[in-house]
Scaffold this motif. Structure first.
Motif, PDB file in Angstrom:
ATOM      1  N   ALA A 191       6.822   9.768  10.612  1.00 14.91           N
ATOM      2  CA  ALA A 191       7.036   8.408  10.114  1.00 14.91           C
ATOM      3  C   ALA A 191       6.434   7.376  11.068  1.00 14.91           C
ATOM      4  CB  ALA A 191       8.528   8.153   9.919  1.00 14.91           C
ATOM      5  N   THR A 192       6.561   7.634  12.377  1.00 18.13           N
ATOM      6  CA  THR A 192       5.972   6.724  13.365  1.00 18.13           C
ATOM      7  C   THR A 192       4.450   6.700  13.244  1.00 18.13           C
ATOM      8  OG1 THR A 192       7.813   7.136  14.888  1.00 18.13           O
ATOM      9  CG2 THR A 192       5.798   6.200  15.821  1.00 18.13           C
ATOM     10  N   ALA A 193       3.852   7.895  13.037  1.00 18.26           N
ATOM     11  CA  ALA A 193       2.399   7.958  12.861  1.00 18.26           C
ATOM     12  C   ALA A 193       1.963   7.215  11.605  1.00 18.26           C
ATOM     13  CB  ALA A 193       1.948   9.419  12.805  1.00 18.26           C
ATOM     14  N   SER A 194       2.750   7.339  10.531  1.00 19.35           N
ATOM     15  CA  SER A 194       2.420   6.614   9.301  1.00 19.35           C
ATOM     16  C   SER A 194       2.475   5.108   9.518  1.00 19.35           C
ATOM     17  CB  SER A 194       3.380   7.026   8.181  1.00 19.35           C
ATOM     18  OG  SER A 194       3.228   8.394   7.853  1.00 19.35           O
ATOM     19  N   ILE A 195       3.479   4.664  10.265  1.00 19.64           N
ATOM     20  CA  ILE A 195       3.592   3.227  10.554  1.00 19.64           C
ATOM     21  C   ILE A 195       2.388   2.753  11.352  1.00 19.64           C
ATOM     22  CG2 ILE A 195       4.941   1.515  11.820  1.00 19.64           C
ATOM     23  CD1 ILE A 195       7.431   3.192  11.108  1.00 19.64           C
ATOM     24  N   SER A 196       1.969   3.551  12.359  1.00 24.07           N
ATOM     25  CA  SER A 196       0.805   3.167  13.173  1.00 24.07           C
ATOM     26  C   SER A 196      -0.453   3.095  12.316  1.00 24.07           C
ATOM     27  CB  SER A 196       0.617   4.170  14.316  1.00 24.07           C
ATOM     28  OG  SER A 196       1.750   4.187  15.167  1.00 24.07           O
ATOM     29  N   ARG A 197      -0.624   4.062  11.406  1.00 22.84           N
ATOM     30  CA  ARG A 197      -1.801   4.061  10.546  1.00 22.84           C
ATOM     31  C   ARG A 197      -1.808   2.845   9.627  1.00 22.84           C
ATOM     32  NH1 ARG A 197      -2.066   5.304   5.511  1.00 22.84           N
ATOM     33  NH2 ARG A 197      -0.056   6.383   5.545  1.00 22.84           N
ATOM     34  N   ILE A 198      -0.654   2.533   9.038  1.00 22.46           N
ATOM     35  CA  ILE A 198      -0.586   1.398   8.119  1.00 22.46           C
ATOM     36  C   ILE A 198      -0.822   0.086   8.868  1.00 22.46           C
ATOM     37  CG2 ILE A 198       0.933   0.132   6.565  1.00 22.46           C
ATOM     38  CD1 ILE A 198       2.245   2.851   5.913  1.00 22.46           C
TER      39      ILE A 198
ATOM     40  N   ALA B 194      -2.612  -0.236  11.515  1.00 25.61           N
ATOM     41  CA  ALA B 194      -4.053  -0.296  11.789  1.00 25.61           C
ATOM     42  C   ALA B 194      -4.814  -0.771  10.552  1.00 25.61           C
ATOM     43  CB  ALA B 194      -4.556   1.072  12.240  1.00 25.61           C
ATOM     44  N   ASP B 195      -4.400  -0.292   9.377  1.00 27.62           N
ATOM     45  CA  ASP B 195      -5.047  -0.748   8.137  1.00 27.62           C
ATOM     46  C   ASP B 195      -4.810  -2.245   7.914  1.00 27.62           C
ATOM     47  OD1 ASP B 195      -5.995   1.776   7.639  1.00 27.62           O
ATOM     48  OD2 ASP B 195      -4.356   2.345   6.296  1.00 27.62           O
ATOM     49  N   ILE B 196      -3.614  -2.719   8.280  1.00 27.62           N
ATOM     50  CA  ILE B 196      -3.324  -4.150   8.133  1.00 27.62           C
ATOM     51  C   ILE B 196      -4.227  -4.959   9.067  1.00 27.62           C
ATOM     52  CG2 ILE B 196      -1.568  -5.913   8.579  1.00 27.62           C
ATOM     53  CD1 ILE B 196       0.518  -3.953   7.512  1.00 27.62           C
ATOM     54  N   ARG B 197      -4.395  -4.472  10.305  1.00 34.01           N
ATOM     55  CA  ARG B 197      -5.296  -5.179  11.230  1.00 34.01           C
ATOM     56  C   ARG B 197      -6.732  -5.164  10.719  1.00 34.01           C
ATOM     57  NH1 ARG B 197      -2.060  -2.387  15.006  1.00 34.01           N
ATOM     58  NH2 ARG B 197      -3.657  -0.774  15.191  1.00 34.01           N
ATOM     59  N   ASP B 198      -7.145  -4.021  10.157  1.00 38.40           N
ATOM     60  CA  ASP B 198      -8.513  -3.930   9.644  1.00 38.40           C
ATOM     61  C   ASP B 198      -8.708  -4.771   8.391  1.00 38.40           C
ATOM     62  OD1 ASP B 198      -9.366  -2.270  11.653  1.00 38.40           O
ATOM     63  OD2 ASP B 198      -8.918  -0.420  10.559  1.00 38.40           O
ATOM     64  N   SER B 199      -7.631  -5.183   7.751  1.00 40.74           N
ATOM     65  CA  SER B 199      -7.759  -6.014   6.554  1.00 40.74           C
ATOM     66  C   SER B 199      -8.140  -7.449   6.903  1.00 40.74           C
ATOM     67  CB  SER B 199      -6.447  -5.993   5.754  1.00 40.74           C
ATOM     68  OG  SER B 199      -6.199  -4.699   5.246  1.00 40.74           O
ATOM     69  N   GLU B 200      -8.057  -7.795   8.182  1.00 42.16           N
ATOM     70  CA  GLU B 200      -8.612  -9.065   8.651  1.00 42.16           C
ATOM     71  C   GLU B 200      -9.992  -8.754   9.225  1.00 42.16           C
ATOM     72  OE1 GLU B 200      -6.939 -12.926  10.965  1.00 42.16           O
ATOM     73  OE2 GLU B 200      -6.961 -11.079  12.144  1.00 42.16           O
ATOM     74  N   LEU B 201     -11.023  -9.065   8.473  1.00 46.64           N
ATOM     75  CA  LEU B 201     -12.380  -8.707   8.857  1.00 46.64           C
ATOM     76  C   LEU B 201     -12.856  -9.631   9.971  1.00 46.64           C
ATOM     77  CD1 LEU B 201     -13.906  -8.155   5.301  1.00 46.64           C
ATOM     78  CD2 LEU B 201     -12.610  -6.565   6.730  1.00 46.64           C
ATOM     79  N   ARG B 202     -13.284  -9.029  11.082  1.00 47.73           N
ATOM     80  CA  ARG B 202     -13.741  -9.791  12.239  1.00 47.73           C
ATOM     81  C   ARG B 202     -15.207  -9.487  12.535  1.00 47.73           C
ATOM     82  NH1 ARG B 202      -9.705 -11.955  15.532  1.00 47.73           N
ATOM     83  NH2 ARG B 202      -7.588 -11.569  14.767  1.00 47.73           N
ATOM     84  N   SER B 203     -15.846 -10.423  13.195  1.00 50.33           N
ATOM     85  CA  SER B 203     -17.254 -10.248  13.527  1.00 50.33           C
ATOM     86  C   SER B 203     -17.400  -9.213  14.638  1.00 50.33           C
ATOM     87  CB  SER B 203     -17.865 -11.580  13.974  1.00 50.33           C
ATOM     88  OG  SER B 203     -19.199 -11.397  14.379  1.00 50.33           O
ATOM     89  N   PRO B 204     -18.250  -8.198  14.450  1.00 50.26           N
ATOM     90  CA  PRO B 204     -18.414  -7.184  15.495  1.00 50.26           C
ATOM     91  C   PRO B 204     -19.193  -7.697  16.703  1.00 50.26           C
ATOM     92  CG  PRO B 204     -19.904  -6.760  13.679  1.00 50.26           C
ATOM     93  CD  PRO B 204     -19.039  -7.897  13.249  1.00 50.26           C
ATOM     94  N   ARG B 205     -19.968  -8.765  16.536  1.00 52.82           N
ATOM     95  CA  ARG B 205     -20.732  -9.323  17.653  1.00 52.82           C
ATOM     96  C   ARG B 205     -21.157 -10.749  17.310  1.00 52.82           C
ATOM     97  NH1 ARG B 205     -25.790  -5.294  17.593  1.00 52.82           N
ATOM     98  NH2 ARG B 205     -24.087  -3.805  17.332  1.00 52.82           N
TER      99      ARG B 205
END
Length: 359
Positions: A202-209, A211-222
């Motif tokens: 369950a902890t791993a699932s929370i970490s994955r989700i 991470a997906d939430i953070r990736d849902s904010e698209l940021r400039s790579p450079r």
């Protein structure tokens, strides 16, 4: 000999035409740039830059796009946001599952303690049954002695023998109960380990989700400049759907083509001078960073028919990053121009190819 006026007029016209032709030839040879001579070669090309696609990791709907075409962006700057309702619901579900798993761990731990107590009680009972068997065996021994001497009846001897057999059966049952208690302890421990694994999952699932939430904010790579807004707010994109296209203005170069007769003499790191059609007053320095390992037919962007019949090698010349940083607002891709390459390291650049960059 008398020359007729008409013939005189024709002679004057012919003479004037000859003078004009001579002047045109002299002007062409005098003012036309014949190039810097031996040790140099040139090719037509266009300014290009590394393109970066900013895309979604997961399918979803675009909530907002925070930049416009032409905006300069820095590394890590938020560019767009995706809707998060589904991911937040998944995270809440995973948090509830972890809490449930933690309660299961507590219950399993208590069950282990209970089963261990059952083992202790079962072992104590085994000890008691062993004592009872020992007493019954001693009584049987005395009864046998007395019976052989005639001091005890056969009935008493038979009763003592029955007591011994009963004590033996009771001891065996107690030992079986102790073994069952030990097995119950092992089962309880297995449940405890399983509950702990559920917590970890369950902890791993929370970490994955998360991470997906953070990736849902698209940021400039450079650092770069927004070239195209491929999608708009409200659109639904699949995984990997393009939202923006950026230009990395720290990686700008000109791509041009050279014939096979000279491409083999071009070394990586060779000096290059670039003259753009849009700004012929400037001569921009560059360095050869790539030479194709295989020849190809010249693209149609190379104009002359004779060049199209040759196999050409693609060459890339990198423009200095320091120079680019000084003139970020003036950097534009797609501009055509001519790239002059120095083949002879000892040769000197002519005056018309001396460095002239914007101030």
């Amino acid at each position: 000999m008398t020359v007729s006026p008409s013939l005189k007029k024709k002679l004057l016209v012919a003479f004037a035409a000859a003078v004009v032709a001579a002047l045109a030839w002299w002007s062409w040879t005098r003012f036309t740039d014949s190039g810097p001579g031996e040790g140099f070669v040139n090719g037509n090309g266009r300014i290009e830059a590394t393109e970066i696609d900013v895309a979604t990791k997961l399918p979803g709907r675009i909530e907002d796009i925070l930049v416009r075409e032409g905006d300069f962006v820095t590394a890590g700057q938020p560019l767009a946001k995706m809707r998060l309702e589904a991911l937040e619901a998944q995270r809440d579900e995973a948090l509830a599952m972890r809490q449930q798993a933690e309660h299961s761990v507590t219950a399993a731990q208590a069950q282990v303690a209970l089963r261990e107590a059952d083992v202790t009680a079962a072992l104590a009972l085994v000890g008691q049954r062993e004592s009872e068997l020992d007493a019954a065996q001693r009584r049987l021994t005395r009864s046998s002695t007395l019976s052989s001497e005639g001091a005890a009846s056969i009935q008493e001897l038979d009763d003592d023998r029955a007591r011994v057999r009963g004590a033996q059966a009771t001891l065996a049952a107690s030992k079986a109960q102790a073994a069952a208690a030990r097995a119950a302890v092992e089962a309880a421990r297995a449940q405890f380990v399983g509950a702990q694994s559920s917590v970890s999952a369950a902890t791993a699932s929370i970490s994955r989700i998360e991470a997906d939430i953070r990736d849902s904010e698209l940021r400039s790579p450079r650092d770069g400049r927004v070239q195209v807004r491929v999608a708009q707010p409200g659109e639904v994109l699949g995984a990997g759907g393009r939202v923006l296209n950026l230009l990395d203005l720290s990686d700008v170069y000109i791509t041009f083509f050279l014939p096979e007769t000279v491409a083999g003499r071009v070394a990586l790191g060779s000096e290059v001078r670039i003259i753009l059609d849009a700004a012929p007053e400037y001569v921009i320095p560059a360095t050869v960073s790539f030479v194709a390992s295989a020849a190809q037919f010249t693209p149609k962007t190379v104009e002359t028919a004779s060049e199209r019949q040759k196999l050409m090698f693609r060459v890339r010349a990198q423009i200095s990053q320091e120079l680019l940083r000084k003139h970020l607002n003036q950097v534009k891709t797609g501009l055509p121009g001519v790239a002059w390459v120095k083949l002879d390291a000892s040769a000197e650049w002519p005056q018309n190819l001396s460095l002239r960059v914007p101030e």
